[in-house]
Design a protein around this motif. Sequence first.
Motif, PDB file in Angstrom:
ATOM      1  N   PHE A  86       0.848  -1.199   0.000  1.00 40.74           N
ATOM      2  CA  PHE A  86       0.000   0.000   0.000  1.00 40.74           C
ATOM      3  C   PHE A  86       0.881   1.245   0.000  1.00 40.74           C
ATOM      4  CE2 PHE A  86      -4.264  -1.672   0.583  1.00 40.74           C
ATOM      5  CZ  PHE A  86      -4.003  -2.956   1.019  1.00 40.74           C
ATOM      6  N   GLY A  87       0.647   2.158  -0.937  1.00 40.34           N
ATOM      7  CA  GLY A  87       1.290   3.460  -0.907  1.00 40.34           C
ATOM      8  C   GLY A  87       2.582   3.567  -1.680  1.00 40.34           C
ATOM      9  N   PHE A  88       3.042   2.454  -2.265  1.00 36.17           N
ATOM     10  CA  PHE A  88       4.300   2.513  -3.017  1.00 36.17           C
ATOM     11  C   PHE A  88       4.360   1.399  -4.039  1.00 36.17           C
ATOM     12  CE2 PHE A  88       6.970  -1.003  -1.314  1.00 36.17           C
ATOM     13  CZ  PHE A  88       6.097  -1.472  -0.334  1.00 36.17           C
ATOM     14  N   ILE A  89       5.217   1.581  -5.048  1.00 33.28           N
ATOM     15  CA  ILE A  89       5.417   0.579  -6.100  1.00 33.28           C
ATOM     16  C   ILE A  89       6.832   0.043  -5.958  1.00 33.28           C
ATOM     17  CG2 ILE A  89       5.585   0.226  -8.592  1.00 33.28           C
ATOM     18  CD1 ILE A  89       3.343   2.343  -8.869  1.00 33.28           C
ATOM     19  N   ASP A  90       6.946  -1.231  -5.604  1.00 27.81           N
ATOM     20  CA  ASP A  90       8.250  -1.848  -5.304  1.00 27.81           C
ATOM     21  C   ASP A  90       8.905  -2.330  -6.603  1.00 27.81           C
ATOM     22  OD1 ASP A  90       9.302  -4.457  -2.948  1.00 27.81           O
ATOM     23  OD2 ASP A  90      10.380  -3.360  -4.518  1.00 27.81           O
ATOM     24  N   LYS A  91       9.928  -1.612  -7.033  1.00 28.95           N
ATOM     25  CA  LYS A  91      10.593  -1.936  -8.305  1.00 28.95           C
ATOM     26  C   LYS A  91      11.201  -3.332  -8.309  1.00 28.95           C
ATOM     27  CE  LYS A  91      11.738   2.534 -10.395  1.00 28.95           C
ATOM     28  NZ  LYS A  91      10.642   2.239 -11.331  1.00 28.95           N
ATOM     29  N   ALA A  92      11.468  -3.867  -7.116  1.00 30.11           N
ATOM     30  CA  ALA A  92      12.087  -5.202  -7.057  1.00 30.11           C
ATOM     31  C   ALA A  92      11.087  -6.299  -7.398  1.00 30.11           C
ATOM     32  CB  ALA A  92      12.655  -5.429  -5.661  1.00 30.11           C
ATOM     33  N   LYS A  93       9.809  -5.950  -7.478  1.00 30.49           N
ATOM     34  CA  LYS A  93       8.774  -6.968  -7.658  1.00 30.49           C
ATOM     35  C   LYS A  93       8.384  -7.179  -9.124  1.00 30.49           C
ATOM     36  CE  LYS A  93       6.839  -7.182  -3.066  1.00 30.49           C
ATOM     37  NZ  LYS A  93       6.822  -6.004  -2.171  1.00 30.49           N
ATOM     38  N   TYR A  94       8.964  -6.397 -10.053  1.00 34.24           N
ATOM     39  CA  TYR A  94       8.578  -6.600 -11.458  1.00 34.24           C
ATOM     40  C   TYR A  94       9.758  -6.317 -12.375  1.00 34.24           C
ATOM     41  CZ  TYR A  94       8.172  -1.477 -11.756  1.00 34.24           C
ATOM     42  OH  TYR A  94       8.428  -0.117 -11.712  1.00 34.24           O
ATOM     43  N   THR A  95       9.600  -6.741 -13.625  1.00 30.96           N
ATOM     44  CA  THR A  95      10.654  -6.511 -14.626  1.00 30.96           C
ATOM     45  C   THR A  95      10.062  -5.667 -15.757  1.00 30.96           C
ATOM     46  OG1 THR A  95       9.986  -8.486 -15.849  1.00 30.96           O
ATOM     47  CG2 THR A  95      11.689  -8.779 -14.163  1.00 30.96           C
ATOM     48  N   GLY A  96      10.883  -4.980 -16.509  1.00 29.36           N
ATOM     49  CA  GLY A  96      10.412  -4.197 -17.645  1.00 29.36           C
ATOM     50  C   GLY A  96       9.530  -3.030 -17.212  1.00 29.36           C
ATOM     51  N   GLU A  97       8.626  -2.649 -18.115  1.00 25.36           N
ATOM     52  CA  GLU A  97       7.773  -1.491 -17.853  1.00 25.36           C
ATOM     53  C   GLU A  97       6.398  -1.915 -17.342  1.00 25.36           C
ATOM     54  OE1 GLU A  97      10.756   0.654 -18.500  1.00 25.36           O
ATOM     55  OE2 GLU A  97       8.839   1.691 -18.196  1.00 25.36           O
ATOM     56  N   ILE A  98       5.737  -1.008 -16.627  1.00 26.62           N
ATOM     57  CA  ILE A  98       4.347  -1.233 -16.220  1.00 26.62           C
ATOM     58  C   ILE A  98       3.457  -0.622 -17.294  1.00 26.62           C
ATOM     59  CG2 ILE A  98       2.580  -0.784 -14.465  1.00 26.62           C
ATOM     60  CD1 ILE A  98       4.830  -0.425 -12.416  1.00 26.62           C
ATOM     61  N   THR A  99       2.535  -1.421 -17.856  1.00 24.65           N
ATOM     62  CA  THR A  99       1.588  -0.899 -18.852  1.00 24.65           C
ATOM     63  C   THR A  99       0.312  -0.468 -18.133  1.00 24.65           C
ATOM     64  OG1 THR A  99       2.451  -2.377 -20.549  1.00 24.65           O
ATOM     65  CG2 THR A  99       0.249  -1.468 -20.913  1.00 24.65           C
ATOM     66  N   TYR A 100       0.066   0.832 -18.136  1.00 22.63           N
ATOM     67  CA  TYR A 100      -1.149   1.362 -17.495  1.00 22.63           C
ATOM     68  C   TYR A 100      -2.263   1.521 -18.524  1.00 22.63           C
ATOM     69  CZ  TYR A 100       1.499   2.434 -13.260  1.00 22.63           C
ATOM     70  OH  TYR A 100       2.256   2.345 -12.110  1.00 22.63           O
ATOM     71  N   VAL A 101      -3.492   1.132 -18.119  1.00 21.08           N
ATOM     72  CA  VAL A 101      -4.672   1.340 -18.967  1.00 21.08           C
ATOM     73  C   VAL A 101      -5.780   1.970 -18.118  1.00 21.08           C
ATOM     74  CG1 VAL A 101      -4.146  -0.510 -20.618  1.00 21.08           C
ATOM     75  CG2 VAL A 101      -5.455  -1.029 -18.529  1.00 21.08           C
ATOM     76  N   PRO A 102      -6.750   2.643 -18.755  1.00 17.13           N
ATOM     77  CA  PRO A 102      -7.811   3.318 -17.998  1.00 17.13           C
ATOM     78  C   PRO A 102      -8.685   2.327 -17.228  1.00 17.13           C
ATOM     79  CG  PRO A 102      -7.755   4.086 -20.283  1.00 17.13           C
ATOM     80  CD  PRO A 102      -6.855   2.900 -20.209  1.00 17.13           C
ATOM     81  N   VAL A 103      -9.266   2.827 -16.133  1.00 26.13           N
ATOM     82  CA  VAL A 103     -10.227   2.044 -15.343  1.00 26.13           C
ATOM     83  C   VAL A 103     -11.574   2.749 -15.408  1.00 26.13           C
ATOM     84  CG1 VAL A 103     -10.900   1.601 -12.925  1.00 26.13           C
ATOM     85  CG2 VAL A 103      -8.648   0.887 -13.745  1.00 26.13           C
ATOM     86  N   ASN A 104     -12.623   1.955 -15.645  1.00 25.85           N
ATOM     87  CA  ASN A 104     -13.984   2.483 -15.549  1.00 25.85           C
ATOM     88  C   ASN A 104     -14.534   2.006 -14.205  1.00 25.85           C
ATOM     89  OD1 ASN A 104     -16.696   2.913 -15.506  1.00 25.85           O
ATOM     90  ND2 ASN A 104     -17.171   1.699 -17.331  1.00 25.85           N
ATOM     91  N   ASN A 105     -14.628   2.911 -13.217  1.00 26.97           N
ATOM     92  CA  ASN A 105     -15.037   2.493 -11.874  1.00 26.97           C
ATOM     93  C   ASN A 105     -16.538   2.652 -11.643  1.00 26.97           C
ATOM     94  OD1 ASN A 105     -15.082   5.220 -11.859  1.00 26.97           O
ATOM     95  ND2 ASN A 105     -14.094   5.468  -9.865  1.00 26.97           N
ATOM     96  N   ASP A 106     -17.298   2.649 -12.756  1.00 27.27           N
ATOM     97  CA  ASP A 106     -18.768   2.643 -12.633  1.00 27.27           C
ATOM     98  C   ASP A 106     -19.231   1.220 -12.948  1.00 27.27           C
ATOM     99  OD1 ASP A 106     -21.467   4.176 -14.555  1.00 27.27           O
ATOM    100  OD2 ASP A 106     -21.417   3.000 -12.707  1.00 27.27           O
ATOM    101  N   PRO A 107     -19.857   0.462 -12.043  1.00 27.05           N
ATOM    102  CA  PRO A 107     -20.416   0.900 -10.762  1.00 27.05           C
ATOM    103  C   PRO A 107     -19.461   0.840  -9.574  1.00 27.05           C
ATOM    104  CG  PRO A 107     -21.094  -1.346 -11.160  1.00 27.05           C
ATOM    105  CD  PRO A 107     -20.254  -0.936 -12.343  1.00 27.05           C
ATOM    106  N   GLY A 108     -18.242   0.309  -9.743  1.00 27.93           N
ATOM    107  CA  GLY A 108     -17.368   0.294  -8.571  1.00 27.93           C
ATOM    108  C   GLY A 108     -16.308  -0.771  -8.598  1.00 27.93           C
ATOM    109  N   TYR A 109     -16.161  -1.445  -9.770  1.00 28.63           N
ATOM    110  CA  TYR A 109     -15.103  -2.463  -9.910  1.00 28.63           C
ATOM    111  C   TYR A 109     -13.890  -1.851 -10.588  1.00 28.63           C
ATOM    112  CZ  TYR A 109     -19.371  -5.181  -9.335  1.00 28.63           C
ATOM    113  OH  TYR A 109     -20.575  -5.667  -8.873  1.00 28.63           O
ATOM    114  N   TRP A 110     -12.753  -2.591 -10.511  1.00 31.20           N
ATOM    115  CA  TRP A 110     -11.548  -2.180 -11.273  1.00 31.20           C
ATOM    116  C   TRP A 110     -11.698  -2.739 -12.682  1.00 31.20           C
ATOM    117  CZ3 TRP A 110      -7.808   1.065  -9.377  1.00 31.20           C
ATOM    118  CH2 TRP A 110      -7.879   1.362  -7.990  1.00 31.20           C
TER     119      TRP A 110
END
Length: 331
Positions: free
Chosen positions: A172-196
Motif C-alpha cells: 500500500f502506498g508505493f510501487i516496489d521496483k524489485a517486484k517486477y521486470t520491464g515497464e508497467i503498462t497502465y490502462v484506464p479504469v472504468n469504476n462505474d459501478p465500482g469495480y476495477w
Amino acid sequence: STGSAAAVPINAEFDIAYVTPVTLGTPPQTLQLDFDSGSSDLWVFSSHLPTSQIRGQEIYAPNKSSTAKLLDGHSWSITYGDGSGSRGNVYTDNVTVGGLMVERQAIECAQQVSSSFTSEAHIDGLVGLGFSTLNTVSPKSQLTFFDNAKGALDSPVFTADLKHKQAGTYDFGFIDKAKYTGEITYVPVNNDPGYWTFSSSGYAVGSGNFSASPISGIADTGTSLIYLPTAVVTAYYRQVQGATNSRSYGGYVFPCSATLPSFTFGVGEARFTIPPAYMSYAAVTPGSSTCFGGLQSSNGVGINIWGDLALKVAFVVFNGGTPPTIGWAAK
Ligand SMILES: CSC[C@H](NC(=O)[C@H](Cc1ccccc1)OC(=O)N1CCC(N)CC1)C(=O)N[C@@H](CC1CCCCC1)[C@@H](O)Cn1ccccc1=O
C-alpha cells in the motif's frame, strides 16, 4: 505512509484464495482476511455469530477492544458471485495491515454467514478493495480500508503480487521496483459501478495467433479463476482432448491427464502468458480423474473476471488516483 503484507494461498494444492493477516482493535486481534478487489465491505467473523456457524475461524470481539465503537443503527448484507453471503452490524475500530493503520475503520461484524463461509476455516472475513460506491452498509455507506488510508499514503496506490503455491504480497502506498521486470503498462479504469474494470487488448491460445479483440473485465483478487466470453473459452477448450462444458460440475472439465495449452492475454501492447500447469484446478471430486478448468465462461456470471489465475502471472498496480488506472507488469 506505506504498508506491506503477505498474501498466503489458503490451499497447498491450488491457489483458490489468498489470505492476509489484519490486526483489529486494542489490544490487537489478528484475523486472516481475504483481500477482494471485487467488493467493498470489510467484514469479519465476530463474537455476534452463533457458535454453530463458526468452524475453526478466528473471530473479532468488539467488546474486547477499548477502541471499538458501535455504529448505532447501521447494518450490512452482502451476496457474492458464488452465492455465498453474510450480514450483521457495524463497529469502527483501528485496523492495521502490514504496518499501515487506519483509525475508525468500519468493521462489519457478521451475525450470520452462509454455509460455504462456515466450511472455509482459513477465511476469517474479507477486506473489500473495490470502490466504496459498492459498500453495502446502511443507512450510511462506509469507506474501504484503501479509501480511508489513501490520503496518508505516499502514493494513492496498492499493488498485488500474487504467486502460485507460495506467499506473495499486497503493498500500500508505493510501487516496489524489485517486484517486477520491464515497464508497467497502465490502462484506464472504468469504476462505474465500482469495480476495477479495464479493457484487455486480446488473447491467444497456446502458440496460436493473437486475437486482437478488446475484452472488458474486472481485476478481481477475490475470484480464483478467469471468467471470459464464450468465444474465448470455446477457442481454448477446442484444443483440449476430452474437454466438456459440464452442467453437473458447473463449468468446463477435462481428463486430468489432458495436455493443456497455455493462455495469453494482452494489456495494451504487453502480453501475459499463463502456463498450462496453472490452467487446471482441483479434481471435480477428491480422487476423481476429471479436473476443473481455470478458464470458465462468464455467461452465467454476467461480467468478465480476471481473477487470481490471471493476477498471479503479473505485478498489478491498482492506482486510486484521479482518474483511476490499472498497471500490469511482468515479473
Ligand atoms: C464468479 S465470482 C465467484 C467468486 N468466488 C470464487 O472465486 C471462489 C473463491 C473461494 C475459493 C475457496 C474458498 C472460498 C472462496 O472460488 C470459486 O468459486 N471457485 C474456486 C474453486 C473452483 N474449483 C470452483 C470455483 C466470487 O464470488 N468472488 C467474490 C469474492 C469471494 C466471495 C467468497 C469468499 C472469497 C471472496 C467477488 O470478488 C466476486 N464478485 C465480483 C464482482 C461482483 C460481485 C462479486 O461477488
